[in-house]
Enzyme design. Structure first.
Site, PDB file in Angstrom:
ATOM      1  N   GLU A  93      11.908   2.010  14.313  1.00 28.40           N
ATOM      2  CA  GLU A  93      11.138   3.225  14.216  1.00 28.40           C
ATOM      3  C   GLU A  93       9.784   3.073  14.631  1.00 28.40           C
ATOM      4  OE1 GLU A  93      10.123   3.084  10.287  1.00 28.40           O
ATOM      5  OE2 GLU A  93       9.899   0.272  10.269  1.00 28.40           O
ATOM      6  N   ARG A 126       7.770   4.237  -4.171  1.00 23.96           N
ATOM      7  CA  ARG A 126       8.340   2.656  -3.589  1.00 23.96           C
ATOM      8  C   ARG A 126       7.836   1.785  -3.313  1.00 23.96           C
ATOM      9  NH1 ARG A 126       7.407   5.113   2.245  1.00 23.96           N
ATOM     10  NH2 ARG A 126       4.968   5.066   2.121  1.00 23.96           N
ATOM     11  N   LYS A 138       6.622  -2.199   1.865  1.00 23.50           N
ATOM     12  CA  LYS A 138       5.424  -1.924   2.946  1.00 23.50           C
ATOM     13  C   LYS A 138       4.151  -2.533   2.659  1.00 23.50           C
ATOM     14  CE  LYS A 138       2.997   2.721   3.115  1.00 23.50           C
ATOM     15  NZ  LYS A 138       3.275   3.359   4.871  1.00 23.50           N
ATOM     16  N   TYR A 146       0.796  -1.003  -0.510  1.00 27.53           N
ATOM     17  CA  TYR A 146      -0.146   0.123   0.069  1.00 27.53           C
ATOM     18  C   TYR A 146       1.038   0.972  -0.168  1.00 27.53           C
ATOM     19  CZ  TYR A 146       0.641   0.817   5.087  1.00 27.53           C
ATOM     20  OH  TYR A 146       1.110   1.062   6.148  1.00 27.53           O
ATOM     21  N   ARG A 192      -6.979 -20.735  -2.019  1.00 31.51           N
ATOM     22  CA  ARG A 192      -5.854 -20.723  -1.355  1.00 31.51           C
ATOM     23  C   ARG A 192      -5.037 -22.188  -1.274  1.00 31.51           C
ATOM     24  NH1 ARG A 192      -4.737 -22.040   3.906  1.00 31.51           N
ATOM     25  NH2 ARG A 192      -4.021 -20.887   5.256  1.00 31.51           N
TER      26      ARG A 192
END
Ligand code: PLP
Length: 284
Positions: free
Chosen positions: A180, A52, A148, A33, A100
């Protein structure tokens, strides 16, 4: 009022937007995301976020569902249709729906979802004037924090731990050093020097971080990219965080003890001003 959102090629009222229960984003958190802020109806550092995103997709071998130009067009249309002056655009791409199986499917079509969040006065948050309080917690996330991904459960748990302790956020610690914040990059200031964790797989390569460090260096501030400890943070003159939604936000308390004077410091305050001014100028 219902928002217009974007799902796989369609602009729809949010109530009518759906994705499959077999989507791998839902079953495996197999998706990435970006969050881009909007100030005065314009996108802040869209190019940085797009770059990114491309890297995150590449690391997970998910093919890009459309071009960067298409993404910019979708962002702009959602900002316009939802009348966003200040706010955020959230974008998510997953590997798509497939029966799946842990192995990546070969035939799935990536899912692309975007929506806006209106945040009037986003750049004028009262927290920027008072600063925020953080606690330290162990970093128990996975080892590829440079991608991310939408695996955000531990950061959510971290925010809840902070809330339970009467704080606003948590800084995560691994092998004795701060990595962070739960959804932001972390900095301390000692004397003339800004210290923040160096880039690597241990942290997300913040788009705001890159811009803020560039502005700091241009303003002749010293920057050291290295690990630092919670004890160093407690003894620092000031501290702050950066992210696309908080810009530069002063941190005034760590684990219940004031940092520096216990008020937002001069460096964080100045960097916030520079960041907002320069980002507004370059917004698209
Ligand atoms: N670190 C983490 C773990 C994050 O989740 C985020 C933003 O969501 C950041 C850092 C800041 O990144 P950016 O400045 O690109 O918003």
């Amino acid at each position: 009022m219902s928002r217009t959102v974007y799902v796989n090629g369609e602009y729809l009222p949010e109530e009518r937007a759906t994705i499959s229960i077999f989507d791998r984003g839902f079953l495996f958190a197999d998706g990435v995301y970006e969050v881009t802020s909007v100030l005065d109806g314009k996108l802040i550092d869209f190019a940085g976020h797009a770059k990114r995103l491309e890297r995150s997709l590449g690391e997970l071998e998910i093919s890009a569902p459309c071009s960067v130009d298409d993404l910019l067009e979708i962002h702009r249309r959602l900002v316009a249709e939802n009348d966003i002056t200040d706010g955020l655009v959230y974008l998510q791409i997953t590997r798509g729906a497939a029966d799946r199986d842990f192995a990546y499917p070969t035939d799935a079509t990536p899912t692309l979802v975007l929506f806006t969040q209106s945040k009037p006065g986003l750049a004028d948050s009262p927290a920027a004037r008072t600063g925020i309080k953080v606690i330290s917690i162990e970093d128990q996330r996975w080892g590829r924090r440079d991608i991310k991904t939408v695996q955000l459960l531990y950061p959510s748990m971290g925010k809840m731990m902070a809330k339970a302790a009467g704080a606003d956020d948590a800084w995560m610690v691994e092998d004795g050093a701060v990595t962070e914040g739960t959804s932001n990059n972390a900095y301390i200031v000692k004397g003339n020097t800004i210290v923040t964790r160096q880039l690597g797989t241990e942290i997300l390569h913040g788009i705001t971080r890159a811009a803020v460090l560039r502005f700091a260096r241009e303003a002749q501030m010293r920057v050291e990219e290295r690990p630092f400890t919670i004890d160093e943070a407690k003894a620092a003159d000031e501290a702050f965080i950066t992210s696309a939604s908080s810009f530069v936000m002063p941190v005034v308390e760590m684990d219940g003890a004031p940092i520096g004077t216990g008020k937002p410091g001069a460096v964080a305050t100045r960097l916030r001003e520079i960041y907002l001014e320069e980002s507004r100028k370059a917004a698209v």
